[in-house]
Design a protein around this motif. Sequence first.
Motif, PDB file in Angstrom:
ATOM      1  N   GLY A   1      -2.018   3.977   6.281  1.00  0.00           N
ATOM      2  CA  GLY A   1      -1.656   4.917   6.143  1.00  0.00           C
ATOM      3  C   GLY A   1      -0.097   4.082   5.070  1.00  0.00           C
ATOM      4  O   GLY A   1       0.601   4.892   4.612  1.00  0.00           O
ATOM      5  N   LYS A   2       0.341   2.330   5.292  1.00  0.00           N
ATOM      6  CA  LYS A   2       1.278   2.423   5.017  1.00  0.00           C
ATOM      7  C   LYS A   2       1.383   1.703   3.527  1.00  0.00           C
ATOM      8  O   LYS A   2       2.147   2.177   3.115  1.00  0.00           O
ATOM      9  CB  LYS A   2       1.708   0.718   5.471  1.00  0.00           C
TER      10      LYS A   2
ATOM     11  N   ASP B   1       2.995   5.942  -2.514  1.00  0.00           N
ATOM     12  CA  ASP B   1       3.362   7.613  -2.868  1.00  0.00           C
ATOM     13  C   ASP B   1       4.800   7.229  -3.769  1.00  0.00           C
ATOM     14  O   ASP B   1       5.261   8.463  -4.391  1.00  0.00           O
ATOM     15  CB  ASP B   1       3.731   8.656  -1.719  1.00  0.00           C
ATOM     16  N   GLY B   2       5.425   6.477  -2.791  1.00  0.00           N
ATOM     17  CA  GLY B   2       7.015   6.610  -3.163  1.00  0.00           C
ATOM     18  C   GLY B   2       6.507   6.088  -4.599  1.00  0.00           C
ATOM     19  O   GLY B   2       8.025   6.486  -4.871  1.00  0.00           O
ATOM     20  N   ARG B   3       6.469   5.130  -4.458  1.00  0.00           N
ATOM     21  CA  ARG B   3       6.407   4.693  -6.368  1.00  0.00           C
ATOM     22  C   ARG B   3       5.886   5.583  -6.653  1.00  0.00           C
ATOM     23  O   ARG B   3       6.893   5.817  -8.299  1.00  0.00           O
ATOM     24  CB  ARG B   3       5.793   3.587  -6.694  1.00  0.00           C
ATOM     25  N   ASP B   4       4.944   6.571  -6.625  1.00  0.00           N
ATOM     26  CA  ASP B   4       4.538   7.491  -7.243  1.00  0.00           C
ATOM     27  C   ASP B   4       5.487   8.527  -7.617  1.00  0.00           C
ATOM     28  O   ASP B   4       5.678   8.937  -9.205  1.00  0.00           O
ATOM     29  CB  ASP B   4       3.189   8.471  -6.781  1.00  0.00           C
TER      30      ASP B   4
ATOM     31  N   MET C   1      10.991  -1.701 -12.020  1.00  0.00           N
ATOM     32  CA  MET C   1      12.273  -0.735 -11.373  1.00  0.00           C
ATOM     33  C   MET C   1      11.533   0.419  -9.836  1.00  0.00           C
ATOM     34  O   MET C   1      12.809   0.901  -9.470  1.00  0.00           O
ATOM     35  CB  MET C   1      13.094   0.447 -13.039  1.00  0.00           C
ATOM     36  N   LEU C   2      10.391   0.299 -10.307  1.00  0.00           N
ATOM     37  CA  LEU C   2      10.013   1.096  -8.939  1.00  0.00           C
ATOM     38  C   LEU C   2      10.109   1.288  -8.100  1.00  0.00           C
ATOM     39  O   LEU C   2       9.708   1.569  -6.559  1.00  0.00           O
ATOM     40  CB  LEU C   2       8.931   1.476  -9.449  1.00  0.00           C
TER      41      LEU C   2
END
Length: 226
Positions: free
Chosen positions: A41-42, A48-51, A83-84
């Motif tokens: 999950g983490k 998903d956050g980076r995408d 930068m991500l």
Amino acid sequence: AKTMADRPQTKTATVRKHPRRNQAPEQHRSRSSIVFPTGDGKEKQAKDGRDSKRALIDARHQYLFSSVATKLGMEDAEVEDAMLDGDQITTIEDFFSPTGSRCLLFYYEETANSGAKQGKQCRRLYLTDGTKEPFPGLGLFFIRVSNKPVTTANVAQEVYFGTLESNGGGLLEAVEMLLSNIFLPALKEQTSWGALSTDASGHALKEAFLTKLYSFISVLANARAS
């Protein structure tokens, strides 16, 4: 005889089904632990956050990343990946806004790896406001030259790229070198000074400005030497 011999086989095939029904709850628990492990999950949230941040990147970001990558001898994709992390993409978006920050500052440093891969250099590139982290010896900056919004069409005209390099010294040396080696010579060769070019008083103001800039560079040199 063949018919009698076939019957045990049929019975055996029927018996094999019962353990599956009995073991179904165990298999169900096993499948659940694989599909929903504790760390997935983490990891998925992080991906998903980076995408989602990567989806915001356009030609303006790529222009910045390419400038930094060329200076550091890196691939554009390496700069993009760096930068991500965190909220750095948000900081860049703010820089593009006409009401946002007028300066974008990157710090870059190389340190020796003290882990399993000893002897290999660890490279770190990150955005900073310059107030918390010590100057690592190499800074790269972009300055927005007007209050216009930075677009994919005007990024090359509206954004100035430069570097702060101390060559082993500190921040004072980096600023001194930037002013003395780049800005002062460029200003001396500048022929158009707007309204200051129209009369003698404007010319005097221009010369006074250059004199004060030269004095400031001398102050930096003396402060660094003391």
